[in-house]
Design a protein around this motif. Sequence first.
Motif, PDB file in Angstrom:
ATOM      1  N   PHE A 168      36.496  55.880  48.267  1.00 49.00           N
ATOM      2  CA  PHE A 168      37.665  55.330  48.962  1.00 49.00           C
ATOM      3  C   PHE A 168      37.836  53.866  48.607  1.00 49.00           C
ATOM      4  N   ILE A 169      39.030  53.513  48.124  1.00 52.47           N
ATOM      5  CA  ILE A 169      39.327  52.142  47.726  1.00 52.47           C
ATOM      6  C   ILE A 169      40.580  51.668  48.466  1.00 52.47           C
ATOM      7  N   PRO A 170      40.415  50.853  49.506  1.00 42.24           N
ATOM      8  CA  PRO A 170      41.570  50.304  50.227  1.00 42.24           C
ATOM      9  C   PRO A 170      42.122  49.070  49.521  1.00 42.24           C
ATOM     10  N   VAL A 171      43.434  48.886  49.596  1.00 44.10           N
ATOM     11  CA  VAL A 171      44.094  47.759  48.932  1.00 44.10           C
ATOM     12  C   VAL A 171      45.124  47.165  49.883  1.00 44.10           C
ATOM     13  N   ILE A 172      45.075  45.837  50.102  1.00 43.97           N
ATOM     14  CA  ILE A 172      46.104  45.162  50.892  1.00 43.97           C
ATOM     15  C   ILE A 172      46.754  44.071  50.040  1.00 43.97           C
ATOM     16  N   GLU A 173      47.948  43.659  50.440  1.00 37.89           N
ATOM     17  CA  GLU A 173      48.731  42.770  49.582  1.00 37.89           C
ATOM     18  C   GLU A 173      48.204  41.346  49.548  1.00 37.89           C
ATOM     19  N   HIS A 174      47.663  40.849  50.686  1.00 38.27           N
ATOM     20  CA  HIS A 174      47.233  39.455  50.749  1.00 38.27           C
ATOM     21  C   HIS A 174      45.852  39.368  51.400  1.00 38.27           C
ATOM     22  N   LEU A 175      45.086  38.388  50.990  1.00 40.01           N
ATOM     23  CA  LEU A 175      43.721  38.211  51.484  1.00 40.01           C
ATOM     24  C   LEU A 175      43.707  37.959  52.987  1.00 40.01           C
ATOM     25  N   GLU A 176      42.771  38.605  53.656  1.00 34.71           N
ATOM     26  CA  GLU A 176      42.541  38.389  55.084  1.00 34.71           C
ATOM     27  C   GLU A 176      41.092  37.977  55.301  1.00 34.71           C
ATOM     28  N   ASP A 177      40.832  37.332  56.423  1.00 34.76           N
ATOM     29  CA  ASP A 177      39.460  36.959  56.756  1.00 34.76           C
ATOM     30  C   ASP A 177      38.592  38.214  56.842  1.00 34.76           C
ATOM     31  N   GLU A 178      37.423  38.128  56.243  1.00 36.25           N
ATOM     32  CA  GLU A 178      36.422  39.198  56.284  1.00 36.25           C
ATOM     33  C   GLU A 178      36.861  40.472  55.566  1.00 36.25           C
ATOM     34  N   TRP A 179      37.876  40.381  54.737  1.00 34.93           N
ATOM     35  CA  TRP A 179      38.313  41.552  53.968  1.00 34.93           C
ATOM     36  C   TRP A 179      37.451  41.698  52.726  1.00 34.93           C
ATOM     37  N   ALA A 180      36.885  42.886  52.523  1.00 36.91           N
ATOM     38  CA  ALA A 180      35.992  43.111  51.382  1.00 36.91           C
ATOM     39  C   ALA A 180      36.599  44.040  50.336  1.00 36.91           C
ATOM     40  N   GLY A 181      37.824  44.525  50.601  1.00 34.18           N
ATOM     41  CA  GLY A 181      38.462  45.448  49.659  1.00 34.18           C
ATOM     42  C   GLY A 181      39.279  44.720  48.604  1.00 34.18           C
ATOM     43  N   LYS A 182      40.128  45.470  47.942  1.00 31.60           N
ATOM     44  CA  LYS A 182      40.937  44.908  46.867  1.00 31.60           C
ATOM     45  C   LYS A 182      42.208  44.248  47.413  1.00 31.60           C
ATOM     46  N   ILE A 183      42.736  43.309  46.631  1.00 29.05           N
ATOM     47  CA  ILE A 183      43.935  42.568  47.004  1.00 29.05           C
ATOM     48  C   ILE A 183      45.017  42.818  45.963  1.00 29.05           C
ATOM     49  N   GLY A 184      46.258  43.026  46.406  1.00 28.49           N
ATOM     50  CA  GLY A 184      47.377  43.152  45.482  1.00 28.49           C
ATOM     51  C   GLY A 184      48.092  44.481  45.612  1.00 28.49           C
ATOM     52  N   ASN A 185      48.554  44.972  44.490  1.00 23.98           N
ATOM     53  CA  ASN A 185      49.331  46.209  44.421  1.00 23.98           C
ATOM     54  C   ASN A 185      48.400  47.382  44.142  1.00 23.98           C
ATOM     55  N   VAL A 186      48.631  48.494  44.826  1.00 26.23           N
ATOM     56  CA  VAL A 186      47.706  49.624  44.692  1.00 26.23           C
ATOM     57  C   VAL A 186      47.704  50.192  43.272  1.00 26.23           C
ATOM     58  N   LEU A 187      48.853  50.193  42.593  1.00 21.88           N
ATOM     59  CA  LEU A 187      48.884  50.686  41.217  1.00 21.88           C
ATOM     60  C   LEU A 187      48.136  49.747  40.277  1.00 21.88           C
ATOM     61  N   GLU A 188      48.234  48.461  40.536  1.00 24.01           N
ATOM     62  CA  GLU A 188      47.489  47.498  39.719  1.00 24.01           C
ATOM     63  C   GLU A 188      45.989  47.684  39.910  1.00 24.01           C
ATOM     64  N   ALA A 189      45.583  48.018  41.127  1.00 21.19           N
ATOM     65  CA  ALA A 189      44.163  48.252  41.389  1.00 21.19           C
ATOM     66  C   ALA A 189      43.656  49.442  40.583  1.00 21.19           C
ATOM     67  N   VAL A 190      44.438  50.507  40.532  1.00 19.91           N
ATOM     68  CA  VAL A 190      44.068  51.669  39.731  1.00 19.91           C
ATOM     69  C   VAL A 190      44.005  51.290  38.254  1.00 19.91           C
ATOM     70  N   ASP A 191      44.985  50.561  37.808  1.00 14.22           N
ATOM     71  CA  ASP A 191      45.059  50.146  36.405  1.00 14.22           C
ATOM     72  C   ASP A 191      43.810  49.344  36.004  1.00 14.22           C
ATOM     73  N   GLN A 192      43.354  48.494  36.899  1.00  9.55           N
ATOM     74  CA  GLN A 192      42.184  47.665  36.617  1.00  9.55           C
ATOM     75  C   GLN A 192      40.880  48.472  36.605  1.00  9.55           C
ATOM     76  N   ASP A 193      40.834  49.530  37.401  1.00  8.96           N
ATOM     77  CA  ASP A 193      39.575  50.251  37.593  1.00  8.96           C
ATOM     78  C   ASP A 193      39.320  51.371  36.590  1.00  8.96           C
ATOM     79  N   PHE A 194      40.362  51.835  35.894  1.00  7.68           N
ATOM     80  CA  PHE A 194      40.197  52.984  35.006  1.00  7.68           C
ATOM     81  C   PHE A 194      40.659  52.640  33.591  1.00  7.68           C
ATOM     82  N   ALA A 195      39.788  52.911  32.635  1.00  5.70           N
ATOM     83  CA  ALA A 195      40.165  52.726  31.230  1.00  5.70           C
ATOM     84  C   ALA A 195      41.088  53.852  30.781  1.00  5.70           C
ATOM     85  N   THR A 196      40.882  55.054  31.330  1.00  4.29           N
ATOM     86  CA  THR A 196      41.716  56.202  30.982  1.00  4.29           C
ATOM     87  C   THR A 196      41.840  57.132  32.189  1.00  4.29           C
ATOM     88  N   LEU A 197      42.967  57.806  32.264  1.00  9.60           N
ATOM     89  CA  LEU A 197      43.197  58.837  33.287  1.00  9.60           C
ATOM     90  C   LEU A 197      43.450  60.191  32.616  1.00  9.60           C
TER      91      LEU A 197
END
Length: 237
Positions: A168-197
């Motif tokens: 499970f990978i949660p993504v929010i648009e802007h940084l929050e206090d104590e947030w440990a997940g990803k920041i930004g756009n959910v499609l960009e997060a996928v793009d960054q994490d996978f070399a190929t689909l």
Amino acid sequence: MTIECKVKSIEPLASNTFRILLHPETPVEFKAGQYLMVVMGEKDKRPFSIASSPCRHLGELELHIGAAEHNAYAIEVVEAMNHAYANNGSITIDAPHGTACLQEDRQESLLLIAGGTGFSYVRSILDHCISQNITNPIYLYWGAKDSSQLYAMQELNEIAIAHSNVHFIPVIEHLEDEWAGKIGNVLEAVDQDFATLENFDVYIAGRFEMAGAARQQFVDRKGAKKDRMFADAYAFI
């Protein structure tokens, strides 16, 4: 098929987001990832993903409806549900619908992507996979404006701990206090994490523009197979 349903419960999940349980007068056979239409008028039927899975819904249909102030389309449905609940009335639905349902008996990894209350679509698929002991790797990316809208965070983290094939990978648009997940756009997060689909079945729920961008981006840049990408939006765009 049109079916009358009693509104069993309505409860808030997050700000302007509600979980609604419907009890149909006759059982509804559906597949994980399908949706129903709430009948508001003869020519007014409004689609909502079924959040419950077909194997464990006990005759009930669960909806997650985001009804923000600007969204009259959803607000009117929630109001109709509240009226039926308060007056022991019923709601008419037309179900099931949708071809972007889980493709079972495949060995590919699953990538589930949701924006906002599009989570209801991928929740049905994930729950069905778990209940059927499907061991394919499953990656669930859920994006929202802020962490308060990720109303099932605890549930999903517990699922990922209990099932080693679920990530499970949660993504929010802007940084929050104590947030440990990803920041930004959910499609960009996928793009960054996978070399190929190339070897993934991809399931997407979100706005039409999000689904369209995902298909173009993942096919062109990540080797995803167009015919292995599924979203209700693809029937219209």
